[in-house]
Design a protein around this motif. Structure first.
Motif, PDB file in Angstrom:
ATOM      1  N   THR A 175       0.834  -1.196   0.000  1.00 46.94           N
ATOM      2  CA  THR A 175       0.000   0.000   0.000  1.00 46.94           C
ATOM      3  C   THR A 175       0.875   1.256   0.000  1.00 46.94           C
ATOM      4  OG1 THR A 175      -0.109  -0.097   2.424  1.00 46.94           O
ATOM      5  CG2 THR A 175      -1.875  -1.172   1.178  1.00 46.94           C
ATOM      6  N   ALA A 176       0.286   2.346  -0.417  1.00 44.11           N
ATOM      7  CA  ALA A 176       1.009   3.607  -0.536  1.00 44.11           C
ATOM      8  C   ALA A 176       0.707   4.499   0.667  1.00 44.11           C
ATOM      9  CB  ALA A 176       0.627   4.323  -1.825  1.00 44.11           C
ATOM     10  N   ILE A 177       1.742   5.168   1.138  1.00 38.20           N
ATOM     11  CA  ILE A 177       1.614   6.178   2.199  1.00 38.20           C
ATOM     12  C   ILE A 177       1.950   7.526   1.564  1.00 38.20           C
ATOM     13  CG2 ILE A 177       2.523   6.993   4.400  1.00 38.20           C
ATOM     14  CD1 ILE A 177       3.023   4.156   5.193  1.00 38.20           C
ATOM     15  N   ALA A 178       1.057   8.475   1.768  1.00 35.86           N
ATOM     16  CA  ALA A 178       1.201   9.771   1.108  1.00 35.86           C
ATOM     17  C   ALA A 178       2.445  10.497   1.605  1.00 35.86           C
ATOM     18  CB  ALA A 178      -0.046  10.620   1.348  1.00 35.86           C
ATOM     19  N   GLY A 179       2.993  11.319   0.719  1.00 36.32           N
ATOM     20  CA  GLY A 179       4.113  12.154   1.087  1.00 36.32           C
ATOM     21  C   GLY A 179       3.644  13.508   1.603  1.00 36.32           C
ATOM     22  N   THR A 180       4.485  14.172   2.336  1.00 33.31           N
ATOM     23  CA  THR A 180       4.150  15.490   2.869  1.00 33.31           C
ATOM     24  C   THR A 180       4.114  16.515   1.750  1.00 33.31           C
ATOM     25  OG1 THR A 180       6.477  15.866   3.357  1.00 33.31           O
ATOM     26  CG2 THR A 180       5.107  14.970   5.124  1.00 33.31           C
ATOM     27  N   HIS A 181       3.177  17.460   1.869  1.00 30.41           N
ATOM     28  CA  HIS A 181       3.026  18.546   0.906  1.00 30.41           C
ATOM     29  C   HIS A 181       2.804  18.019  -0.510  1.00 30.41           C
ATOM     30  CE1 HIS A 181       4.374  21.066   4.183  1.00 30.41           C
ATOM     31  NE2 HIS A 181       5.514  20.399   4.249  1.00 30.41           N
ATOM     32  N   GLY A 182       2.070  16.904  -0.617  1.00 32.62           N
ATOM     33  CA  GLY A 182       1.764  16.356  -1.929  1.00 32.62           C
ATOM     34  C   GLY A 182       2.934  15.747  -2.650  1.00 32.62           C
ATOM     35  N   GLY A 183       3.976  15.346  -1.911  1.00 29.23           N
ATOM     36  CA  GLY A 183       5.161  14.776  -2.543  1.00 29.23           C
ATOM     37  C   GLY A 183       4.955  13.336  -2.976  1.00 29.23           C
ATOM     38  N   GLU A 184       6.056  12.661  -3.307  1.00 30.48           N
ATOM     39  CA  GLU A 184       6.008  11.284  -3.809  1.00 30.48           C
ATOM     40  C   GLU A 184       5.510  10.337  -2.730  1.00 30.48           C
ATOM     41  OE1 GLU A 184       9.047   7.939  -5.740  1.00 30.48           O
ATOM     42  OE2 GLU A 184       9.780   9.898  -5.074  1.00 30.48           O
ATOM     43  N   GLN A 185       4.707   9.374  -3.146  1.00 28.93           N
ATOM     44  CA  GLN A 185       4.197   8.387  -2.211  1.00 28.93           C
ATOM     45  C   GLN A 185       5.295   7.397  -1.843  1.00 28.93           C
ATOM     46  OE1 GLN A 185       0.787   6.749  -4.283  1.00 28.93           O
ATOM     47  NE2 GLN A 185      -0.586   8.188  -3.293  1.00 28.93           N
ATOM     48  N   HIS A 186       5.101   6.732  -0.684  1.00 29.04           N
ATOM     49  CA  HIS A 186       6.089   5.798  -0.156  1.00 29.04           C
ATOM     50  C   HIS A 186       5.428   4.445   0.091  1.00 29.04           C
ATOM     51  CE1 HIS A 186       8.955   9.129   0.672  1.00 29.04           C
ATOM     52  NE2 HIS A 186       7.838   9.814   0.898  1.00 29.04           N
ATOM     53  N   SER A 187       6.195   3.393  -0.073  1.00 27.16           N
ATOM     54  CA  SER A 187       5.693   2.049   0.168  1.00 27.16           C
ATOM     55  C   SER A 187       5.604   1.784   1.667  1.00 27.16           C
ATOM     56  CB  SER A 187       6.608   1.015  -0.490  1.00 27.16           C
ATOM     57  OG  SER A 187       6.304  -0.285  -0.054  1.00 27.16           O
ATOM     58  N   ALA A 188       4.543   1.097   2.068  1.00 26.86           N
ATOM     59  CA  ALA A 188       4.375   0.774   3.485  1.00 26.86           C
ATOM     60  C   ALA A 188       5.505  -0.114   3.981  1.00 26.86           C
ATOM     61  CB  ALA A 188       3.022   0.091   3.705  1.00 26.86           C
ATOM     62  N   GLU A 189       5.970  -1.045   3.155  1.00 22.67           N
ATOM     63  CA  GLU A 189       7.071  -1.926   3.556  1.00 22.67           C
ATOM     64  C   GLU A 189       8.353  -1.131   3.751  1.00 22.67           C
ATOM     65  OE1 GLU A 189       8.819  -5.442   4.714  1.00 22.67           O
ATOM     66  OE2 GLU A 189       6.698  -5.047   4.292  1.00 22.67           O
ATOM     67  N   ALA A 190       8.609  -0.162   2.887  1.00 24.60           N
ATOM     68  CA  ALA A 190       9.797   0.674   3.034  1.00 24.60           C
ATOM     69  C   ALA A 190       9.715   1.529   4.300  1.00 24.60           C
ATOM     70  CB  ALA A 190       9.969   1.564   1.806  1.00 24.60           C
ATOM     71  N   VAL A 191       8.512   1.995   4.638  1.00 27.26           N
ATOM     72  CA  VAL A 191       8.353   2.788   5.861  1.00 27.26           C
ATOM     73  C   VAL A 191       8.583   1.911   7.085  1.00 27.26           C
ATOM     74  CG1 VAL A 191       6.694   4.103   7.225  1.00 27.26           C
ATOM     75  CG2 VAL A 191       6.820   4.447   4.756  1.00 27.26           C
TER      76      VAL A 191
END
Length: 494
Positions: free
Chosen positions: A417-433
């Motif tokens: 799943t995707a986790i939103a980036g701050t200020h509309g930036g690039e999304q991040h993978s939940a596994e990477a987080v």
């Protein structure tokens, strides 16, 4: 309004799930072991199917027998005549695309070849090279019962205790209950249990974890009053309440650390070392390697592909020699079933490699740099790229594994799943987080343990817009204790 009957002609579209289509869908979502078992059943059921026994050529031979089923055999004169004589309903094509199924160049064969021994000896492995069958837990304990007890009544009680012990070596039933069931004195059962608790491995026939550890410590002559107090308060140890344990046991921090380390060296389930099934080895469906130009090359694992052929020559001979209409119908049905099986296997192989190639293209950063560069990915992204339905991609990635330079992974691992980036930036993978959270906690200062709020603040500075409850959920999934428990542990010297 007329009530008379009338005949209308209407045109509509509907999907009919034929048995052949169900078979193709079933094979698509099955693992390689399930497909191999299904093919074995079809080989026994269908006389027109046969196993392809040709040996795969080595990488230096300049040619290779294609392990994929339908394209392996060139039709002979009988086959061509039979194929031309068959009506269209027996063909039932699945529109398989062979352009990206198998890479004829290179391979993953062993450097020792396809058979024989690694030391190039001529003789094959003998019986002496096979692993001996391990003894079961009850066999191991039963031999000790026969050597320990001579009295027939004691042996009867010991046999009852042996029958009631679980796989971990525990016997949580009280002596009084066993004595009542056997019609004897509780003291007799207690005496027999006490002797059996000294069996190998030590710690067997204990009522609970504390008694199991106490038996092992007594065998090592390490069961002193302080250690007994620690065993009586294992719930405090589970809460990591070391200051409370030091007060209960009457020891300082250094002695408490040594006592806990001694407990960790014990076996909480002494019977679990027996009766263990060998770990199942995951056989990858797709093999991945780096090309000379730095790109990735993918090929299907030839060891997992069923190698079956349709014996069209046998069909032609039977067709010429059969006079009964029922025989001809039977042969036509078996030929249609065999063709469908081979085309289903072709379609399955083609779809797996197509989906795997797109996953590797999307997750190129992961394979080159690690988990931190894993990108968010959903089924719809792959389905749109390979022009398939999401359900098809879901079936393809279920129970399928890929061998990569970073290890063997299930194809579903790369969908996060995707986790939103701050200020509309690039999304991040939940596994990477989750990986970042683990790294932050592993590198935290013992004097400044990171709370969940502090982790949230750091992640937001790195461009990850995440809530505190999400951080807590990921931390618990990683089995990392809370900041309070970590601070309590690090306050006491290990």
């Amino acid at each position: 309004m007329s009530m008379a009957p009338r005949l209308d002609l209407r045109q509509s579209q509907s999907l009919v799930m034929t048995p052949q289509l169900r078979q193709a869908i079933k094979l698509l979502q099955s693992s390689n072991l399930e497909v191999a078992a299904f093919v074995e059943e079809e080989l026994e059921r269908n006389p027109l199917l046969e196993r392809d026994e040709r040996i795969l050529a080595g990488p230096d031979d300049g040619h290779r027998v294609d392990p994929l089923p339908a394209a392996a055999a060139a039709p002979d004169s009988h086959s061509a005549a039979v194929s031309d004589a068959l009506p269209q309903e027996h063909a039932s094509p699945l529109d398989a695309d062979w352009s990206n199924v198998y890479d004829a160049g290179g391979g993953f064969e062993s450097p020792y070849g396809r058979g024989g021994r690694a030391d190039f000896a001529d003789d094959l492995s003998g019986v002496e090279d096979l692993a001996a069958a391990g003894r079961t837990l009850r066999e191991h304990l039963g031999e000790q019962v026969r050597l320990t007890f001579r009295d027939a009544r004691d042996r009867l009680i010991a046999a009852q205790l042996l029958a009631m012990v679980d796989a971990a070596g525990r016997l949580p039933v009280e002596d009084a209950a066993i004595a009542e069931a056997m019609g004897c004195a509780p003291e007799k059962v207690q005496a027999v249990r006490a002797r059996m608790q000294r069996f190998d491995p030590p710690g067997m026939f204990a009522r609970n974890l504390a008694e199991c550890l106490a038996i092992q410590l007594a065998e090592q002559n390490r069961l002193d009053p302080a250690m007994q107090a620690l065993l009586d308060n294992l719930d405090m140890l589970a809460r990591r309440d070391r200051p409370g344990l030091m007060a209960v046991c009457g020891v300082d921090a250094e002695d408490m650390a040594e006592m806990i380390a001694e407990l960790k060296r014990l076996d909480p389930k002494p019977g679990a070392s027996f009766d263990q099934l060998p770990a199942a080895v995951v056989v990858p469906d797709v093999l991945m390697r780096r090309a000379e130009d730095g790109s990735w090359l993918l090929e299907l694992n030839p060891e997992t592909l069923p190698r079956v052929l349709v014996n069209r020559g046998f069909y032609a001979r039977c067709q010429v020699g059969s006079r009964s209409r029922d025989d001809k119908v039977f042969l036509a049905e078996k030929l249609q079933s065999a063709n469908w099986l081979l085309k289903s296997l072709e379609q399955r192989a083609s779809t797996i490699i197509k989906v795997a190639q797109e996953i590797v293209r999307r997750q190129d950063g992961f394979f080159r740099h690690g988990v931190e560069y894993l990108r968010p990915l959903i089924l719809r992204d792959i389905a749109e790229e390979v022009q398939m339905h999401e359900s098809t991609v879901s079936r393809v990635t279920a129970n399928k594994y890929i061998a990569t330079p970073r290890g063997t992974f299930e194809l579903k691992y790369f969908f996060t799943t995707a986790i939103a980036g701050t200020h509309g930036g690039e999304q991040h993978s939940a596994e990477a987080v989750r990986w970042r959270i683990r790294g932050m906690i592993a590198a935290e200062d013992p004097e400044a343990v990171l709370s969940d709020d502090a982790i949230v603040e750091r992640l937001r500075q790195e461009g990850v817009d995440i809530a505190r409850r999400t951080v807590a959920k990921y931390r618990e999934a990683l089995r990392i204790p809370s900041s309070v428990q970590r601070k309590r542990e690090k306050a006491v010297p290990a």
